[in-house]
Motif scaffolding. Structure first.
Motif, PDB file in Angstrom:
ATOM      1  N   UNK A   1     -49.415  12.152   4.311  1.00 26.47           N
ATOM      2  CA  UNK A   1     -48.493  13.268   4.466  1.00 26.47           C
ATOM      3  C   UNK A   1     -48.291  13.958   3.132  1.00 26.47           C
ATOM      4  N   UNK A   2     -47.917  15.230   3.207  1.00 24.51           N
ATOM      5  CA  UNK A   2     -47.685  16.005   1.988  1.00 24.51           C
ATOM      6  C   UNK A   2     -46.462  16.884   2.194  1.00 24.51           C
ATOM      7  N   UNK A   3     -45.673  17.040   1.146  1.00 21.76           N
ATOM      8  CA  UNK A   3     -44.447  17.829   1.285  1.00 21.76           C
ATOM      9  C   UNK A   3     -44.756  19.322   1.174  1.00 21.76           C
ATOM     10  N   UNK A   4     -43.718  20.121   1.135  1.00 20.72           N
ATOM     11  CA  UNK A   4     -43.883  21.581   1.196  1.00 20.72           C
ATOM     12  C   UNK A   4     -44.745  22.122   0.063  1.00 20.72           C
ATOM     13  N   UNK A   5     -44.548  21.575  -1.121  1.00 21.71           N
ATOM     14  CA  UNK A   5     -45.224  22.131  -2.293  1.00 21.71           C
ATOM     15  C   UNK A   5     -46.524  21.409  -2.628  1.00 21.71           C
ATOM     16  N   UNK A   6     -46.711  20.247  -2.050  1.00 19.97           N
ATOM     17  CA  UNK A   6     -47.879  19.446  -2.376  1.00 19.97           C
ATOM     18  C   UNK A   6     -47.640  18.446  -3.479  1.00 19.97           C
ATOM     19  N   UNK A   7     -46.430  18.426  -4.027  1.00 17.76           N
ATOM     20  CA  UNK A   7     -46.171  17.530  -5.151  1.00 17.76           C
ATOM     21  C   UNK A   7     -45.912  16.091  -4.721  1.00 17.76           C
TER      22      UNK A   7
END
Length: 120
Positions: free
Chosen positions: A50-56
């Motif tokens: 999984x990845x969050x909104x910004x990719x961080x």
């Protein structure tokens, strides 16, 4: 209408690499965390990455850590799953999903899936 369309699945040999892509439409992509799941017939669907909104921030299931990499390009409304050192046990249908909440879900929207088959 929200659509998530996966691509990149294929039949490969053990040790090979693949990159899956999932392109979205009908939603504001940058407002959604994204995930990749996989499902094997007769078994439960599992969140692979999984990845969050910004990719961080990223999440990985233990069995793919060090082999798979999730990333996203918000300018292309696309999330990717780079899969290296593939093994026969990675054979599954891979689905992308979108979450308004977090990289680990819950997920509101799902794609149709792309088949990955790894031969030994």
């Amino acid at each position: 209408q929200v659509q998530l369309v996966e691509s990149g699945g294929a039949l490969v040999q053990a040790g090979d690499s693949l990159r899956l892509s999932c392109t979205s439409s009908g939603l504001i992509f940058r407002n959604y965390a994204m995930g990749w799941f996989r499902r094997v017939p007769g078994k439960e669907q599992i969140l692979v990455a999984g990845v969050n909104l910004t990719g961080r921030y990223t999440y990985y299931a233990d069995f793919v850590k060090g082999r798979f990499t999730i990333s996203r390009d918000n300018t292309k409304n696309t999330v990717y799953l780079q899969m290296n050192s593939l093994q026969p046990e990675d054979t599954a249908v891979y689905y992308c999903a979108a979450s308004r909440r977090a990289a680990t879900g819950p997920f509101q929207y799902w794609g149709q899936g792309t088949q990955v088959t790894v031969s030994s």
